[in-house]
Design an enzyme around this catalytic site. Sequence first.
Site, short mmCIF file in Angstrom:
data_model
loop_
_atom_site.label_atom_id
_atom_site.label_comp_id
_atom_site.label_asym_id
_atom_site.label_seq_id
_atom_site.Cartn_x
_atom_site.Cartn_y
_atom_site.Cartn_z
N HIS A 23 61.94 36.41 45.46
CA HIS A 23 62.66 36.39 44.19
C HIS A 23 63.30 35.03 43.94
O HIS A 23 63.44 34.22 44.85
CB HIS A 23 63.71 37.51 44.09
CG HIS A 23 64.70 37.55 45.22
ND1 HIS A 23 64.40 38.08 46.45
CD2 HIS A 23 65.99 37.14 45.29
CE1 HIS A 23 65.46 37.99 47.25
NE2 HIS A 23 66.43 37.41 46.57
N HIS B 95 62.42 32.80 47.34
CA HIS B 95 62.80 33.10 48.71
C HIS B 95 62.74 34.60 48.97
O HIS B 95 62.81 35.41 48.06
CB HIS B 95 64.21 32.58 49.02
CG HIS B 95 65.29 33.24 48.22
ND1 HIS B 95 65.51 32.97 46.89
CD2 HIS B 95 66.22 34.17 48.56
CE1 HIS B 95 66.52 33.69 46.44
NE2 HIS B 95 66.96 34.45 47.44
N ASP C 143 64.87 37.31 51.35
CA ASP C 143 66.20 37.28 51.95
C ASP C 143 66.16 37.34 53.49
O ASP C 143 65.44 38.15 54.08
CB ASP C 143 67.04 38.46 51.45
CG ASP C 143 67.49 38.28 50.01
OD1 ASP C 143 67.58 37.11 49.56
OD2 ASP C 143 67.76 39.29 49.34
#
Length: 314
Positions: free
Chosen positions: A280, A124, A126
């Site tokens: 990440h 994903h 953020d």
Amino acid sequence: MSLSSHHLDISRISSPILHGAKPGIDTGQMSVTPLSPAIGAIVSGINLAQPLTSEAENRLRELLLRHQVLFFRNQTITPREQRDFAQHFGPLHLHPIYPTVAEAPEIIVLDTEQNDLKDNALWHTDVTFSQTPPLGAVLAARHLPPSGGDTLWASATAAYDALSDGMKQRLEHLTALHDFTHSFPLSRFGRTEAEKEKWLRTREQLPPVEHPVIRIHPETNKRAIFVNEGFTTEVCGLEIEESAALLRFLFQHLSKPEFSVRWTWQEGDVAFWDNRATQHYAVDDYRPHRRIMHRATILGDRPFGPDITQQQKH
């Protein structure tokens, strides 16, 4: 919540395996060791708890753009100092869901005993459910399991560069929807009346948002794939089956080892990454042990793609 309230022994058994890392490159007082051709570098010779000089700040900005995620070892940094370091790079985001540190509300607490963190155990970027997703984030290890709990970062620019010319052209003009409920469903984040009210307010304030599938970095002008498994729900203008197939391909492509670096956390570690060009994945392999991380999130700008002119993006 403060650090002192945890009374935790922060310890780690293993250290990162840096086979193939290039020799350190002197940059003033800092030494930089790249970890892979695509992404990641260890920066030493700097104390993040101390105010940054303008020279150090500029050097870190340049290193962040070059390596996309920077790692710092042996840092003794409080939540307030973490906040102050992050603020050198822009105003900070207040997360709508996660708890925060009392004396530094800009620092969110990622604690496996307080929250369901399954949303972090997938690739994903953020807060892409926002009109203006974060520029980057600063993550500090506060309590680590005996083993496991690594974090992986992937370069979305390296992933884009590896696409065929035909696929690049296909993606150039597409947009996709990003929705916070995809990783923060009411069933998991509305367990109490207070949580439900907070979730409903967030849903009202943050409806699904449309972003370009290919994002142009506002500082480097490099192209990056800007969809992620955590928040991207569909490609606009495609049939459901076509959208699902294209997203499945892009998610698998982004997760290739060639574009990623894996970090094994130790006591005193801090990571600083460019959220505009990376994804990440926090590996959830350490249960029933506890893991606590603190994150400062730096506000960013509205993503723009190849179809958006310089005037329109502002």
